[in-house]
Design a protein around this motif. Structure first.
Motif, PDB file in Angstrom:
ATOM      1  N   SER A  54      38.334  38.856  99.519  1.00 41.88           N
ATOM      2  CA  SER A  54      38.630  37.533  98.988  1.00 41.88           C
ATOM      3  C   SER A  54      39.453  36.778 100.024  1.00 41.88           C
ATOM      4  CB  SER A  54      39.400  37.623  97.661  1.00 41.88           C
ATOM      5  OG  SER A  54      40.658  38.237  97.847  1.00 41.88           O
ATOM      6  N   SER A  95      31.313  40.133  96.008  1.00 42.16           N
ATOM      7  CA  SER A  95      31.046  39.432  94.756  1.00 42.16           C
ATOM      8  C   SER A  95      31.234  40.354  93.564  1.00 42.16           C
ATOM      9  CB  SER A  95      29.626  38.859  94.763  1.00 42.16           C
ATOM     10  OG  SER A  95      28.661  39.892  94.869  1.00 42.16           O
ATOM     11  N   LYS A  99      34.142  39.788  90.690  1.00 41.05           N
ATOM     12  CA  LYS A  99      33.770  39.773  89.268  1.00 41.05           C
ATOM     13  C   LYS A  99      34.627  40.756  88.483  1.00 41.05           C
ATOM     14  CE  LYS A  99      29.862  40.567  86.154  1.00 41.05           C
ATOM     15  NZ  LYS A  99      28.409  40.903  86.073  1.00 41.05           N
ATOM     16  N   VAL A 102      38.109  39.260  87.941  1.00 44.83           N
ATOM     17  CA  VAL A 102      38.085  38.221  86.915  1.00 44.83           C
ATOM     18  C   VAL A 102      38.092  38.854  85.527  1.00 44.83           C
ATOM     19  CG1 VAL A 102      36.651  36.420  85.869  1.00 44.83           C
ATOM     20  CG2 VAL A 102      36.988  36.449  88.342  1.00 44.83           C
ATOM     21  N   THR A 103      37.298  39.906  85.350  1.00 42.07           N
ATOM     22  CA  THR A 103      37.254  40.607  84.063  1.00 42.07           C
ATOM     23  C   THR A 103      38.604  41.230  83.740  1.00 42.07           C
ATOM     24  OG1 THR A 103      34.899  41.090  84.361  1.00 42.07           O
ATOM     25  CG2 THR A 103      36.081  42.422  82.749  1.00 42.07           C
ATOM     26  N   GLU A 133      34.072  33.188  87.092  1.00 42.03           N
ATOM     27  CA  GLU A 133      33.043  33.557  88.057  1.00 42.03           C
ATOM     28  C   GLU A 133      32.182  32.371  88.464  1.00 42.03           C
ATOM     29  OE1 GLU A 133      30.769  37.147  87.129  1.00 42.03           O
ATOM     30  OE2 GLU A 133      32.151  37.441  85.465  1.00 42.03           O
ATOM     31  N   SER A 134      32.041  31.392  87.550  1.00 39.13           N
ATOM     32  CA  SER A 134      31.189  30.248  87.826  1.00 39.13           C
ATOM     33  C   SER A 134      31.838  28.976  87.264  1.00 39.13           C
ATOM     34  CB  SER A 134      29.807  30.463  87.185  1.00 39.13           C
ATOM     35  OG  SER A 134      29.939  30.556  85.766  1.00 39.13           O
ATOM     36  N   PRO A 137      33.552  31.059  91.954  1.00 36.16           N
ATOM     37  CA  PRO A 137      34.448  32.204  91.722  1.00 36.16           C
ATOM     38  C   PRO A 137      35.861  31.887  92.215  1.00 36.16           C
ATOM     39  CG  PRO A 137      32.413  32.882  92.821  1.00 36.16           C
ATOM     40  CD  PRO A 137      32.464  31.388  92.887  1.00 36.16           C
ATOM     41  N   GLN A 284      40.740  44.200  92.193  1.00 38.03           N
ATOM     42  CA  GLN A 284      39.314  44.184  92.513  1.00 38.03           C
ATOM     43  C   GLN A 284      38.701  45.579  92.557  1.00 38.03           C
ATOM     44  OE1 GLN A 284      39.454  42.139  96.271  1.00 38.03           O
ATOM     45  NE2 GLN A 284      39.335  40.126  95.323  1.00 38.03           N
TER      46      GLN A 284
END
Length: 409
Positions: A54, A95, A99, A102-103, A133-134, A137, A284
């Motif tokens: 990131s 990616s 994700k 984020v979760t 994510e959208s 991100p 992550q």
């Protein structure tokens, strides 16, 4: 000699990361639909390429809000994490990692934080203002630097290692407790170790090969070359077994942070510059698997190797005591893994200990003042740490134990 100014240039923030965007975020986080951003200053965190999965930026936002006392003006300092676009990790897995984080921020960390705080065993987790994510991100966090939280290199005493050990134990205990109460962590798995690829060869393969080549030249180590050669050929399968929650014989699993090192820790210090509190960042690489993963990171990448040599058993015991105490505080009535269970997990997954010492620790023994600037600029420093006499002496003392415990079979 490399010419001045020829190093990598700072990464500019993406065009969408601007005053209007941050205003929309703050209006939600501050519960003020009329909040107005007055100015924004955005700078890159770290050096170009320093963060593999990131790209973080630090944002200072001045704004006006009717909810702010004393005139309505305030300043908010934020860390904004965006998806990295270049680099070996970015090309393969970033990616997926983003994700996962984020979760964690949206679903799992709030659960873990709540159950621990409600039962008097809090952990210090970053305050997350926004994580999606959208369409882009992005993760936006409170910047902890103004509150006195600072980075640090290796922890150099047993007492200073206690704060981070407590945080790890409580984090593990919360996940263990929640897993027994209808929270499914099994989605936190990594496919990274199912087969060899460029990422794995970059992180482990080339370093293992260099270590084996050096081992051939060390006096008295000839008989240990063959076991390490086997490890070089099948390290990927060994890692897959460590990181999979379904590995036969596994006694228990917890949610591991999975990527403990100095850049993912922040500390607070007393007047004598001693560490008195620690919190960890970046989720992550979280994975549902053996607690040995985080504990070997603790022993090998958080504390100095001399602390490990003197206090390994004490650190493991301290961790286990806090793990058990946290489960009891949460009201858990089931079977609590014993110290023997934990020691068996550490032994069965001891190959990770070997990887840390052969692939990563060698770089701690490099005298970077003797590396040509052009090589430092590209990160191509070679394997000169393997030639260091102190590193060789350390490893010569450890290698027989690795072999005789069966960790390389």
């Amino acid at each position: 000699m490399a010419e001045a100014g020829t190093g990598p240039k700072p990464t500019p923030p993406p065009e969408w990361l601007n005053a209007a965007y941050l205003e929309s975020i703050l209006r939600k986080s501050e519960s003020d639909k009329d909040l107005t951003v007055l100015s924004v200053d955005i700078t890159q965190v770290g050096k170009p390429g320093e963060y593999l999965a990131s790209q973080p930026f630090r944002a200072t936002v001045e704004y006006r809000s009717a909810k702010v006392a004393g005139g309505g003006h305030a300043t908010k300092k934020l860390v904004v994490k965006t998806l990295a676009e270049v680099g070996v990790v970015a090309e393969a897995v970033n990616s997926v990692l983003f994700k996962k984080e984020v979760t964690m921020y949206n679903e799992f960390l709030p659960k873990m934080k709540r159950v621990l705080e409600d039962n008097g065993k809090p952990v210090m987790l970053p305050a997350c203002l926004h994580a999606v994510e959208s369409p882009r991100p992005v993760i936006i966090l409170e910047d902890l630097a103004p509150a006195g939280w600072k980075g640090h290199d290796l922890i150099e005493s047993f007492e200073e290692a206690k704060p981070v050990t407590i945080e790890i134990a409580r984090f593990h205990a919360a996940s263990f407790f929640l897993s027994k109460n209808k929270t499914d962590f099994e989605g936190f798995q990594t496919d990274l170790f199912k087969k060899k690829d460029a990422v794995l060869e970059w992180m482990f393969g080339k370093n293992l090969k260099a270590f084996v080549d050096a081992l051939r030249t060390w006096d008295g180590c000839e008989k240990f070359v063959a076991p390490f050669e086997r490890a070089t050929s099948d390290y990927c399968d060994r890692l897959h077994n460590i990181y999979s929650y379904q590995t036969p014989g596994r006694l228990y699993n917890v949610l591991n942070h999975g990527d403990f090192h100095s850049k993912n820790l922040l500390h607070q210090f007393n007047d004598e510059n001693g560490i008195v509190a620690t919190r960890f960042l970046d989720f992550q690489a979280c994975c549902w698997s053996t607690p040995a993963i985080d504990l070997y990171y603790l022993l090998n990448n958080i504390v100095h190797y001399k602390v490990k040599a003197s206090h390994k058993d004490e650190l493991i015991s301290f961790y286990h005591e806090e793990f058990c105490a946290t489960l009891k505080a949460l009201g858990y009535l089931g079977y609590i893994p014993t110290m023997l269970d934990l020691q068996m997990e550490l032994l069965r997954n001891g190959f990770l200990d070997i990887l840390h010492y052969t692939c990563f620790l060698q770089f701690r023994f490099i005298d970077f003042t003797k590396i040509p600037p052009e090589k430092l600029a590209t990160g191509d420093v070679g394997f000169v740490g393997l030639e260091n006499e102190d590193y060789q002496a350390l490893m010569k003392g450890l290698i027989p134990g690795y072999v005789y415990k069966g960790l390389l079979e």
